[in-house]
Design a protein around this motif. Structure first.
Motif, PDB file in Angstrom:
ATOM      1  N   UNK A  12       8.912 -16.323  22.456  1.00 17.39           N
ATOM      2  CA  UNK A  12       9.018 -14.881  22.231  1.00 17.39           C
ATOM      3  C   UNK A  12       9.900 -14.602  21.027  1.00 17.39           C
ATOM      4  N   UNK A  13      11.026 -15.312  20.950  1.00 12.58           N
ATOM      5  CA  UNK A  13      11.910 -15.130  19.810  1.00 12.58           C
ATOM      6  C   UNK A  13      11.220 -15.544  18.519  1.00 12.58           C
ATOM      7  N   UNK A  14      10.452 -16.633  18.583  1.00  8.37           N
ATOM      8  CA  UNK A  14       9.725 -17.078  17.393  1.00  8.37           C
ATOM      9  C   UNK A  14       8.697 -16.050  16.965  1.00  8.37           C
ATOM     10  N   UNK A  15       8.025 -15.456  17.950  1.00  5.76           N
ATOM     11  CA  UNK A  15       7.056 -14.414  17.645  1.00  5.76           C
ATOM     12  C   UNK A  15       7.704 -13.228  16.973  1.00  5.76           C
ATOM     13  N   UNK A  16       8.879 -12.867  17.459  1.00  7.13           N
ATOM     14  CA  UNK A  16       9.596 -11.753  16.841  1.00  7.13           C
ATOM     15  C   UNK A  16      10.013 -12.125  15.433  1.00  7.13           C
ATOM     16  N   UNK A  17      10.435 -13.366  15.269  1.00  8.36           N
ATOM     17  CA  UNK A  17      10.904 -13.794  13.951  1.00  8.36           C
ATOM     18  C   UNK A  17       9.784 -13.700  12.921  1.00  8.36           C
ATOM     19  N   UNK A  18       8.527 -14.012  13.326  1.00  6.94           N
ATOM     20  CA  UNK A  18       7.405 -13.946  12.414  1.00  6.94           C
ATOM     21  C   UNK A  18       7.152 -12.533  11.924  1.00  6.94           C
ATOM     22  N   UNK A  19       7.557 -11.545  12.726  1.00 10.66           N
ATOM     23  CA  UNK A  19       7.318 -10.161  12.345  1.00 10.66           C
ATOM     24  C   UNK A  19       8.492  -9.553  11.594  1.00 10.66           C
ATOM     25  N   UNK A  20       9.535 -10.364  11.335  1.00  9.62           N
ATOM     26  CA  UNK A  20      10.688  -9.855  10.606  1.00  9.62           C
ATOM     27  C   UNK A  20      10.370  -9.723   9.130  1.00  9.62           C
ATOM     28  N   UNK A  21      11.025  -8.812   8.505  1.00 11.28           N
ATOM     29  CA  UNK A  21      10.899  -8.656   7.062  1.00 11.28           C
ATOM     30  C   UNK A  21      11.401  -9.904   6.365  1.00 11.28           C
ATOM     31  N   UNK A  22      10.628 -10.405   5.422  1.00  9.79           N
ATOM     32  CA  UNK A  22      11.006 -11.635   4.724  1.00  9.79           C
ATOM     33  C   UNK A  22      12.295 -11.470   3.939  1.00  9.79           C
ATOM     34  N   UNK A  23      12.629 -10.256   3.547  1.00 13.99           N
ATOM     35  CA  UNK A  23      13.802 -10.077   2.707  1.00 13.99           C
ATOM     36  C   UNK A  23      15.056  -9.743   3.487  1.00 13.99           C
ATOM     37  N   UNK A  24      14.930  -9.526   4.795  1.00 12.05           N
ATOM     38  CA  UNK A  24      16.133  -9.072   5.454  1.00 12.05           C
ATOM     39  C   UNK A  24      16.404  -9.628   6.806  1.00 12.05           C
ATOM     40  N   UNK A  25      15.475 -10.320   7.450  1.00  8.37           N
ATOM     41  CA  UNK A  25      15.704 -10.756   8.813  1.00  8.37           C
ATOM     42  C   UNK A  25      15.818  -9.569   9.740  1.00  8.37           C
ATOM     43  N   UNK A  26      15.253  -8.421   9.352  1.00 12.47           N
ATOM     44  CA  UNK A  26      15.340  -7.207  10.144  1.00 12.47           C
ATOM     45  C   UNK A  26      13.931  -6.720  10.434  1.00 12.47           C
ATOM     46  N   UNK A  27      13.758  -6.091  11.553  1.00  9.54           N
ATOM     47  CA  UNK A  27      12.444  -5.641  11.962  1.00  9.54           C
ATOM     48  C   UNK A  27      12.311  -4.158  11.654  1.00  9.54           C
ATOM     49  N   UNK A  28      11.317  -3.802  10.830  1.00 10.46           N
ATOM     50  CA  UNK A  28      11.102  -2.410  10.466  1.00 10.46           C
ATOM     51  C   UNK A  28       9.965  -1.840  11.299  1.00 10.46           C
ATOM     52  N   UNK A  29      10.182  -0.680  11.884  1.00 14.97           N
ATOM     53  CA  UNK A  29       9.165  -0.049  12.705  1.00 14.97           C
ATOM     54  C   UNK A  29       8.251   0.809  11.840  1.00 14.97           C
ATOM     55  N   UNK A  30       7.001   0.957  12.284  1.00 20.31           N
ATOM     56  CA  UNK A  30       6.038   1.736  11.534  1.00 20.31           C
ATOM     57  C   UNK A  30       6.258   3.234  11.704  1.00 20.31           C
ATOM     58  N   UNK A  31       6.669   3.669  12.891  1.00 20.10           N
ATOM     59  CA  UNK A  31       6.858   5.091  13.122  1.00 20.10           C
ATOM     60  C   UNK A  31       8.021   5.621  12.288  1.00 20.10           C
ATOM     61  N   UNK A  32       7.927   6.878  11.920  1.00 16.80           N
ATOM     62  CA  UNK A  32       8.944   7.498  11.090  1.00 16.80           C
ATOM     63  C   UNK A  32       9.937   8.269  11.948  1.00 16.80           C
ATOM     64  N   UNK A  33      11.216   8.014  11.725  1.00 18.68           N
ATOM     65  CA  UNK A  33      12.282   8.720  12.428  1.00 18.68           C
ATOM     66  C   UNK A  33      13.128   9.438  11.394  1.00 18.68           C
ATOM     67  N   UNK A  34      13.408  10.710  11.628  1.00 15.90           N
ATOM     68  CA  UNK A  34      14.151  11.502  10.652  1.00 15.90           C
ATOM     69  C   UNK A  34      15.564  10.983  10.456  1.00 15.90           C
ATOM     70  N   UNK A  35      16.225  10.645  11.544  1.00 16.88           N
ATOM     71  CA  UNK A  35      17.576  10.118  11.462  1.00 16.88           C
ATOM     72  C   UNK A  35      18.636  11.189  11.494  1.00 16.88           C
ATOM     73  N   UNK A  36      19.847  10.797  11.860  1.00 17.39           N
ATOM     74  CA  UNK A  36      20.983  11.716  11.880  1.00 17.39           C
ATOM     75  C   UNK A  36      21.457  11.971  10.454  1.00 17.39           C
TER      76      UNK A  36
END
Length: 359
Positions: A12-36
């Protein structure tokens, strides 16, 4: 079955890792959030967090509070995707995955983290915190002007990690058994399950017991079958594992501070925008403050629960702790632990004493 669970967690962790951004090790979501306010211009980021804490344990509640705080502070722009109860492996396996940045954050008790951050062994000094209150300990652990905090943080960085904080409030690991432990001599020959921490085992050996490291998943059966006589843990963990069903005595040995550390990989931390770093640190500080208010209540409530289930509670006076600390074998252990952490144990003791005298 245990091995299968670990394999699935790793996959499961490996699967998540494959979906991480290559430049950041961070996972970006497709949905848009306005943010605080103050976070609107930033990319949305998800960090993967995992723990192996017992269900309902203070460390797990702490981690969840951090995640909720991060989400609130950033308006959902930075979120923590948490996997609890060893879903991605035990503490050791989680830390190993953090080396590859597959998991970004974890909360654990300090003992299992010693293998990855050796300086944490300073917290293994037996009964070193017993006479100090939670505020004093917190100032030493988390104070920005604390020498101990600075040196411990440097040790984390050498291990590729960034220390976010240590959560405690002067509650301790206790001992359960099926025999009387009213005096020091009662511990002689006691077969006790411990974590796989050499300093913890050395302490029990120093007072005449016979420590046996076992995986947590094996402890209930080992106690039930008589493979071991006793175990040591915090009250909430003892309740969560239903050990009152097979143990009759709760001895308040207060030998190790019940503390949970939270850390993030240095790579993930450095790749966060400064606003996100500040938000994460604020989230940890707020969760720590909330948990410190809860910890004493959690400890007292769980001790009462154990008593209501028929366990006999044994408490000790200062003479007992003085007797333990006066043992030559325990004094030698203090020297060995301090030497292993390049004097950080002495810095810890001096810092606690100095902080306790502040008005």
């Amino acid at each position: 079955m245990k091995k299968t669970g670990v394999i699935m967690g790793t996959l499961l962790a490996a699967g998540m890792a494959l979906s991480l951004s290559a430049c950041g090790g961070k996972l970006f979501q497709e949905e848009t959030v306005a943010g605080a306010p103050g976070f609107e211009h930033l990319d949305q980021v998800v960090l993967i967090g995992a723990d192996a804490n017992a269900k309902g344990a203070a460390g797990q509640i702490f981690f969840q509070k951090v995640a909720e705080n991060v989400d609130r502070i950033t308006g959902g722009k930075l979120t923590l995707d948490l996997f609890h109860n060893g879903e991605l492996g035990n503490d050791e396996e989680i830390f190993r995955q953090m080396r590859f940045n597959d998991i970004h954050l974890t909360v654990s008790q300090t003992a299992p983290a010693v293998s990855f951050v050796p300086a944490l062994a300073a917290l293994d000094l037996p009964m070193a915190f017993a006479k100090y209150d939670g505020d004093t300990i917190d100032a030493v652990f988390n104070g920005k002007d604390s020498e101990f905090h600075r040196k411990l943080s440097e040790s984390y960085e050498k291990s590729g990690l960034h220390l976010l904080g240590i959560m405690q409030n002067a509650t301790y690991r206790l001992t359960t058994a099926n025999r009387d432990l009213s005096t020091l001599k009662d511990f002689k020959g006691l077969q006790i399950r411990t974590m796989g921490n050499s300093n913890h085992m050395a302490f029990w050996t120093a007072i005449g017991a016979e420590p046996t490291p076992l995986a947590w998943s094996e402890v209930y059966f080992a106690l039930q079958s008589g493979t071991v006589d006793a175990q040591e843990n915090a009250a909430d963990t003892i309740v969560g594992a239903n050990l009152y069903e097979i143990q009759k005595v709760l001895a308040c040995t207060n030998h190790i501070l019940y503390a949970n550390q939270i850390c993030i990989t240095q790579k993930a931390y450095e790749e966060l925008a400064p606003e996100y770093r500040q938000a994460l640190e604020q989230a940890v500080d707020e969760a720590n403050a909330d948990m410190r208010r809860m910890l004493l209540e959690i400890d007292e409530t769980n001790r009462k629960t154990l008593e209501e289930h028929g366990m006999r509670i044994i408490t000790y006076d200062e003479a007992f702790f003085d007797e333990v600390l006066a043992l030559d074998s325990v004094k030698q252990l203090y020297k060995e632990i301090d030497a292993s952490v390049d004097g950080l144990g002495s810095i810890l003791q001096d810092s606690l004493e100095t902080e306790s005298k502040r008005e």
